[in-house]
Design an enzyme around this catalytic site. Sequence first.
Site, short mmCIF file in Angstrom:
data_model
loop_
_atom_site.label_atom_id
_atom_site.label_comp_id
_atom_site.label_asym_id
_atom_site.label_seq_id
_atom_site.Cartn_x
_atom_site.Cartn_y
_atom_site.Cartn_z
N ALA A 9 0.81 -1.35 -0.07
CA ALA A 9 -0.15 0.03 -0.06
C ALA A 9 0.91 1.25 -0.07
CB ALA A 9 -1.05 0.06 1.17
N ARG A 11 2.44 2.41 -2.74
CA ARG A 11 2.39 2.98 -4.22
C ARG A 11 0.99 2.32 -4.71
NH1 ARG A 11 6.59 0.90 -7.09
NH2 ARG A 11 7.19 -0.76 -5.59
N TYR A 146 4.07 -14.54 -15.03
CA TYR A 146 3.20 -13.32 -14.51
C TYR A 146 1.60 -13.99 -14.65
CZ TYR A 146 0.62 -9.18 -13.22
OH TYR A 146 -0.33 -8.32 -12.68
P1 NAP Z 1 3.32 -1.28 -8.03
O1 NAP Z 1 3.15 0.25 -8.43
O2 NAP Z 1 4.50 -1.86 -8.57
O3 NAP Z 1 3.41 -1.30 -6.25
C1 NAP Z 1 3.47 -2.59 -5.98
C2 NAP Z 1 3.41 -2.62 -4.45
O4 NAP Z 1 3.52 -3.89 -3.98
C3 NAP Z 1 4.38 -1.66 -3.65
O5 NAP Z 1 3.59 -1.05 -2.62
C4 NAP Z 1 5.26 -2.54 -3.08
O6 NAP Z 1 6.10 -2.18 -2.01
C5 NAP Z 1 4.64 -3.69 -2.88
N1 NAP Z 1 5.29 -4.99 -2.76
C6 NAP Z 1 6.03 -5.82 -3.80
N2 NAP Z 1 6.41 -6.80 -3.47
C7 NAP Z 1 6.11 -6.95 -2.18
C8 NAP Z 1 6.59 -7.88 -1.28
N3 NAP Z 1 7.21 -9.13 -1.46
N4 NAP Z 1 5.99 -7.93 0.18
C9 NAP Z 1 5.07 -6.63 0.41
N5 NAP Z 1 4.93 -5.96 -0.53
C10 NAP Z 1 5.56 -5.96 -1.91
O7 NAP Z 1 2.05 -2.30 -8.27
P2 NAP Z 1 0.63 -1.87 -8.75
O8 NAP Z 1 0.71 -1.79 -10.23
O9 NAP Z 1 -0.09 -1.06 -7.78
O10 NAP Z 1 0.12 -3.54 -8.67
C11 NAP Z 1 -0.93 -3.81 -7.49
C12 NAP Z 1 -1.42 -5.17 -7.81
O11 NAP Z 1 -2.31 -5.10 -9.04
C13 NAP Z 1 -0.47 -6.37 -8.18
O12 NAP Z 1 -0.94 -7.51 -7.64
C14 NAP Z 1 -0.26 -6.16 -9.52
O13 NAP Z 1 0.09 -7.50 -10.32
C15 NAP Z 1 -1.77 -6.11 -9.98
N6 NAP Z 1 -2.17 -5.65 -11.39
C16 NAP Z 1 -1.60 -4.29 -11.79
C17 NAP Z 1 -1.83 -3.76 -13.15
C18 NAP Z 1 -1.12 -2.72 -13.62
O14 NAP Z 1 -1.29 -2.47 -14.81
N7 NAP Z 1 -0.74 -1.92 -12.69
C19 NAP Z 1 -2.60 -4.56 -13.88
C20 NAP Z 1 -3.39 -5.83 -13.15
C21 NAP Z 1 -2.85 -6.16 -12.01
P3 NAP Z 1 7.19 -1.33 -2.09
O15 NAP Z 1 6.68 0.39 -2.53
O16 NAP Z 1 7.82 -1.00 -0.47
O17 NAP Z 1 8.55 -1.76 -2.92
#
Ligand code: NAP
Length: 218
Positions: A9, A11, A146
Amino acid sequence: MDVAIVTGASRGIGRATAIKLAREFFVVVNYLRNREKAMQTVATIESMGGSATMVQGDVSNYEDAKKIVDKAAEYGELRILINNAGIYNVKPFIRMLPSEWEQIFQVNVFGTMNMIRAALEHMEEGVIVNIASVIGIYPIPDAAAYCASKAAVIALTKSLAQELGSKIKVVCVAPKGTNTDMLRKYHPYAIGDPPEKVAEYILRAIERGRGGECITVD
Ligand code: NAP
């Protein structure tokens, strides 16, 4: 006050979801490395009159998952778990190393499992929302690991929803491209949904989702 945990949470989608959930819940903001960003999520929640705390932890590690959940339980009844933390990688199949497959599955699948397992020690009733992806349903090339990990998250959701019955609802939200660091890094020219839109779907899934349902973001 009832408590909601949002993993990842600091980002993106997790941050937007934590901020919306704070209207109704005490929110536990989990992060991995970005302490500053997690602090900003908490500060935003507090500036809106909500309450939150932040807990560092790697969801792929069961001891960390337990630490996050145990901390949450100190603040009230754990009612909501949003398994949002996730990682992505784009590479032709033949270049994706076994260690990279492992890393993706460790966070996206084992991380989700770890958090649910730890949460079930405390949760008597509530909702678990697992964040999948439309490409877990309609896979694309160069992202086999993925896509497979998100398909696993969907299957895990459907199976567990049947097992847990009505007191703990398990649902899944499958976003498409969303304008976060993840999309900007791997698909810099893509135009994504705002993370706040996905957060709205997550809130709707909590309120109206059916157990086992996988709700795609239109
Ligand atoms: P993001 O901007 O890359 O942010 C990822 C978040 O996950 C960050 O808060 C990060 O923490 C945290 N994180 C990563 N690895 C972790 C771990 N091992 N333990 C605890 N926290 C961890 O990602 P997002 O785009 O918001 O994606 C959120 C979710 O939606 C993911 O599951 C992703 O697969 C899914 N999703 C995203 C998209 C897209 O287009 N963005 C589309 C479909 C699904 P830090 O900041 O501390 O590194």
